[in-house]
Design a protein around this motif. Structure first.
Motif: not given
Length: 185
Positions: A49-70
């Motif tokens: 969860v903490p690593a995914l939360v860090a990716r919620v603000s990733d500059p790439r939209p597809q990574v942000r979306r997949e982190a949220i869906l995870a």
């Protein structure tokens, strides 16, 4: 094909793979793929969860979306991520995913409630569909909201966009059973 096999193997490994997946989430080149695996694993990967939360603000939209869906796939294990997920409501690339995540987790932070209600009336059919579903799912005691959500989801099953149709059908199935449609009318 090779990536898919690797992803499937990692997901099947379960909890022992989580520390490696956390490292992969920290790697810009592997983060997207790691999000997909963690999403497949669901709450088994709750330590990510903490690593995914860090990716919620990733500059790439597809990574942000997949982190949220995870995070959504972790359901209750991701309640601590709700503030980060709520911030994603302002991003057109992740607003629907963030709303879906809050609905799946079963809570909408009070500060995000008005935005989700506003999005339920959005011209974007997918965002509106997911928003009305999330509201009804998070507020099952609100009979008027349940009626509105049920009616809107039924109407959207006939939408011209096949993805909206699928989301509406799945939304109807995923609403908590409280009463039948005939009883709410």
């Amino acid at each position: 094909a090779i990536r898919l096999r690797i992803l499937n193997t990692l997901a099947e490994t379960g909890a022992p793979a989580v520390p490696r997946l956390i490292k992969a989430l920290e790697n810009d080149k592997a983060a997207y793929w790691a999000c997909l695996v963690v999403r497949d694993m669901g709450s088994v990967a709750k330590d990510a969860v903490p690593a995914l939360v860090a990716r919620v603000s990733d500059p790439r939209p597809q990574v942000r979306r997949e982190a949220i869906l995870a995070l959504a796939a972790m359901e209750g294990s991701a309640k601590g991520a709700l503030p980060a997920i709520a911030k994603a409501l302002g991003d057109p690339d992740t607003a629907a995913a963030a709303t879906f995540a809050m609905g799946t987790i079963g809570a909408i932070p009070p500060a995000a409630e008005s935005k989700v209600r506003q999005n339920a009336e959005a011209k974007d059919a997918m965002l509106g569909t997911v928003s009305i579903w999330a509201l009804a799912r998070c507020h099952p005691e609100d009979k008027q909201l349940r009626v509105k959500a049920t009616e809107q989801l039924i109407a959207r099953v006939d939408d011209e966009d096949p993805y909206v149709r699928i989301a509406a059908a799945r939304g109807l199935v995923a609403l908590p059973p409280a009463m039948t449609y005939g009883e709410v009318r």
